[in-house]
Write a protein that holds these residues in place. Structure first.
Motif, PDB file in Angstrom:
ATOM      1  N   UNK A   1     -16.411  -2.284   5.815  1.00  0.00           N
ATOM      2  CA  UNK A   1     -15.785  -0.987   5.584  1.00  0.00           C
ATOM      3  C   UNK A   1     -15.176  -0.987   4.179  1.00  0.00           C
ATOM      4  N   UNK A   2     -15.657  -0.123   3.277  1.00  0.00           N
ATOM      5  CA  UNK A   2     -15.154  -0.128   1.907  1.00  0.00           C
ATOM      6  C   UNK A   2     -13.654   0.183   1.808  1.00  0.00           C
ATOM      7  N   UNK A   3     -13.155   1.057   2.664  1.00  0.00           N
ATOM      8  CA  UNK A   3     -11.725   1.358   2.644  1.00  0.00           C
ATOM      9  C   UNK A   3     -10.909   0.131   3.036  1.00  0.00           C
ATOM     10  N   UNK A   4     -11.347  -0.576   4.067  1.00  0.00           N
ATOM     11  CA  UNK A   4     -10.639  -1.793   4.480  1.00  0.00           C
ATOM     12  C   UNK A   4     -10.732  -2.881   3.410  1.00  0.00           C
ATOM     13  N   UNK A   5     -11.876  -2.994   2.747  1.00  0.00           N
ATOM     14  CA  UNK A   5     -11.997  -3.960   1.646  1.00  0.00           C
ATOM     15  C   UNK A   5     -10.962  -3.672   0.570  1.00  0.00           C
ATOM     16  N   UNK A   6     -10.811  -2.412   0.240  1.00  0.00           N
ATOM     17  CA  UNK A   6      -9.837  -2.012  -0.771  1.00  0.00           C
ATOM     18  C   UNK A   6      -8.417  -2.324  -0.294  1.00  0.00           C
ATOM     19  N   UNK A   7      -8.130  -2.014   0.981  1.00  0.00           N
ATOM     20  CA  UNK A   7      -6.791  -2.254   1.524  1.00  0.00           C
ATOM     21  C   UNK A   7      -6.480  -3.743   1.652  1.00  0.00           C
ATOM     22  N   UNK A   8      -7.467  -4.546   2.016  1.00  0.00           N
ATOM     23  CA  UNK A   8      -7.231  -5.977   2.170  1.00  0.00           C
ATOM     24  C   UNK A   8      -6.840  -6.635   0.847  1.00  0.00           C
ATOM     25  N   UNK A   9      -7.248  -6.040  -0.251  1.00  0.00           N
ATOM     26  CA  UNK A   9      -6.872  -6.560  -1.566  1.00  0.00           C
ATOM     27  C   UNK A   9      -5.487  -6.082  -1.985  1.00  0.00           C
ATOM     28  N   UNK A  10      -4.893  -5.183  -1.232  1.00  0.00           N
ATOM     29  CA  UNK A  10      -3.586  -4.614  -1.542  1.00  0.00           C
ATOM     30  C   UNK A  10      -2.705  -4.664  -0.300  1.00  0.00           C
ATOM     31  N   UNK A  11      -1.998  -5.771  -0.082  1.00  0.00           N
ATOM     32  CA  UNK A  11      -1.215  -5.939   1.149  1.00  0.00           C
ATOM     33  C   UNK A  11      -0.180  -4.841   1.394  1.00  0.00           C
ATOM     34  N   UNK A  12       0.436  -4.326   0.337  1.00  0.00           N
ATOM     35  CA  UNK A  12       1.433  -3.267   0.526  1.00  0.00           C
ATOM     36  C   UNK A  12       0.830  -2.021   1.129  1.00  0.00           C
ATOM     37  N   UNK A  13      -0.299  -1.608   0.575  1.00  0.00           N
ATOM     38  CA  UNK A  13      -0.975  -0.427   1.094  1.00  0.00           C
ATOM     39  C   UNK A  13      -1.530  -0.673   2.493  1.00  0.00           C
ATOM     40  N   UNK A  14      -2.003  -1.898   2.743  1.00  0.00           N
ATOM     41  CA  UNK A  14      -2.511  -2.242   4.074  1.00  0.00           C
ATOM     42  C   UNK A  14      -1.415  -2.094   5.118  1.00  0.00           C
ATOM     43  N   UNK A  15      -0.231  -2.623   4.822  1.00  0.00           N
ATOM     44  CA  UNK A  15       0.885  -2.497   5.760  1.00  0.00           C
ATOM     45  C   UNK A  15       1.263  -1.037   5.972  1.00  0.00           C
ATOM     46  N   UNK A  16       1.233  -0.261   4.912  1.00  0.00           N
ATOM     47  CA  UNK A  16       1.568   1.155   5.037  1.00  0.00           C
ATOM     48  C   UNK A  16       0.559   1.877   5.925  1.00  0.00           C
TER      49      UNK A  16
END
Length: 99
Positions: free
Chosen positions: A44-59
């Motif tokens: 999932x491209x969105x999850x790939x992007x989020x996994x590289x950004x822990x702050x945004x992933x948590x949000x």
């Protein structure tokens, strides 16, 4: 006062729906992280992007679902909860069938 009491009763009656909604999203995150630790690749491209950004992933995966559950009427959470449970079922199937 009567309207406030009716609102409290309506909200309290929907707590199980809200817990299932938030829990299904949290389970998805846990299964995703576990799968990545086992060597699986996120597609999932969105999850790939989020996994590289822990702050945004948590949000996105922890805070926003709580806000949605808090603000949305309980019955409107059912379709999203059903979808997330199907996604989690897919995760579990792949993890269990992988050698």
């Amino acid at each position: 006062m009567k309207a406030w009491r009716q609102l409290q009763v309506a909200y309290a009656g929907g707590i199980p729906y809200k817990v299932w909604f938030v829990g299904s999203i949290y389970l998805d995150l846990m299964l995703t992280v576990f799968a990545l630790q086992q060597g699986f690749v996120e597609t999932n491209p969105l999850m790939l992007w989020l996994l590289a950004r822990p702050g945004e992933l948590l949000l996105v995966k922890l805070v926003i679902p709580l806000l949605i559950a808090w603000l949305a009427p309980s019955k409107l959470l059912l379709p999203a909860t059903g979808f997330m449970m199907a996604v989690n079922g897919w995760h579990l199937t792949v993890l269990l069938l992988h050698p």
